[in-house]
Design an enzyme around this catalytic site. Sequence first.
Site, short mmCIF file in Angstrom:
data_model
loop_
_atom_site.label_atom_id
_atom_site.label_comp_id
_atom_site.label_asym_id
_atom_site.label_seq_id
_atom_site.Cartn_x
_atom_site.Cartn_y
_atom_site.Cartn_z
N GLY A 128 58.63 25.02 73.72
CA GLY A 128 59.24 23.54 74.11
C GLY A 128 58.64 22.57 75.25
O GLY A 128 57.74 22.60 75.81
N LYS B 293 55.77 2.73 88.25
CA LYS B 293 54.39 2.80 88.88
C LYS B 293 53.26 2.87 89.60
O LYS B 293 52.82 2.96 88.71
CB LYS B 293 54.60 4.70 88.82
CG LYS B 293 54.03 4.98 90.41
CD LYS B 293 53.05 7.32 89.61
CE LYS B 293 52.44 7.65 90.89
NZ LYS B 293 52.30 9.77 90.49
N THR C 4 49.47 15.27 88.30
CA THR C 4 48.70 15.45 87.42
C THR C 4 48.94 16.55 86.41
O THR C 4 48.61 16.91 85.29
CB THR C 4 47.03 16.55 87.71
OG1 THR C 4 46.99 16.91 89.33
CG2 THR C 4 46.51 14.97 88.88
#
Length: 510
Positions: free
Chosen positions: A14, A81, A348
């Site tokens: 998960g 952001k 990333t």
Amino acid sequence: MRDDHLRRIVIVGGGTAGWMAAAALGKLVGTLPGLQIALVESDAIGTVGVGEATIPHINLFNRMLGIDEAAFVRETRATYKLGIEFVDWLRLGTRYVHPFGVYGLDMLGVEFHHFWLKARTLGDTTPLDAYSIGIAAARRGRFAHPRPDQPHSPLARLGYAFQFDAGLYAGFLRRLAEGLGVHRTEGRIVEVRRDGESGHVAAVRLESGAEVAGDLFVDCSGFRGLLIEQTMGASFCDWTHWLPCDRAVAVPCAPGGERLPLTRATARAAGWQWRIPLQHRTGNGYVYAGEHLSDDEATATLLANLDGPALAEPRALRFRAGHRDRAWIGNVVALGLAGGFLEPLESTSIHLIQSGIGRLMALFPSRGFDAPEIDRFNRETAQEYADIRDFLILHYKATERDDTAFWRRCRDLAPPESLAERIALFRRNGRILHEQRELFQAPSWLAVMTGQGIAPAGYHPVADLLSDAETRERLNHIAQVIEETANTMPLHDDYLRQIGCALPQLRRAS
């Protein structure tokens, strides 16, 4: 109608990767005739769950899922952001921002920064940051959504992402995925059964004795790579010699200081510390090289540099920079940490999950699992990791720091040829080499190369088609418009409150 459609997809694990995959597959292929999607996870197995910062591509993923942004921000306790601030990377006392979006305006078919470089030769000392609406807004603690309907405004090309609670995000996606028909099975996997003829994974067996069978298996089991490595035998491309940080310690703390729409990465003696301000807490971590710093020293440094009291015990992680040599083998596709790991310096990690899902959808298989499609998936995945790797190495290589053995090692390392070529081209005449499919485009490379002190000796000759006076006039006007626009934007906290977020009072910075 084809008779070789997949009948059952099984997602193993998960967390962020598993539930991103489940939600996307449920949305995009969940209505294929006869297809079932299952996710197997155990509450007894923890997730890494420290990846809280994203890049603007997350907006594409959320829109594809039909997510209401305001509800998403409220439920994941997110903040907006506008970029990443780097402190002490060039040398102690320096800072710069890698913003989302662009700098200035391209002119005469030439990238804006060439005109800025020309102005530098004329004695103009205006920093590159002054030409970014993202930086101007972030440093003022302001935010507004992009305005593509106002093409002449700096807001037209503003980029933004989010900082959120990764655990809440996984839960948010779980509810969405289950609403799309994904079935979750609780249980710890104790055995993987393979088909004797094809070698494909046929089923996973749980502690309860139950088996979960499938045609396609998506490995989201984290660093251990239960299927892709332990079962299918993928090897690992290790990049530790270029990216020596191999450990991290993470801890949340009470919110304090400023809730700016920025992720901060502060260089430390043997690595760097992240600061990610959320609505209800601040995420913190120290990524470091175990060769140069003990775990106890790293933990002590982290705890000494928090905005407020720690809200949990520090959590230690160990990793290697690199990726599986093949992310897709047979009927197993690895996503997230099961496929590889690059430190979260440029946020990333979640994007790599997203792009892996995108490639899987573009090359979505039948039960025949055609080799050319699998090969294509693996080539594109490996190239994406290599492109991001080079961008991360740049932060370490282009430094003037020599105050610790770690930074001397980083400064003196021989970069990959692909990165060396980029640096050489920029250093000579400000050229920025990038490929069309690359994640980080020219403004990102410009931000980091300039921020890390790489100063080009020249600029594009076309920039001289503008007179010196007109060059100065245009640049001054662009900087002025950006400053005025930033000053009119709402405060970040006010913007969050307008969409229903309940923000706790910030502690005063000590």
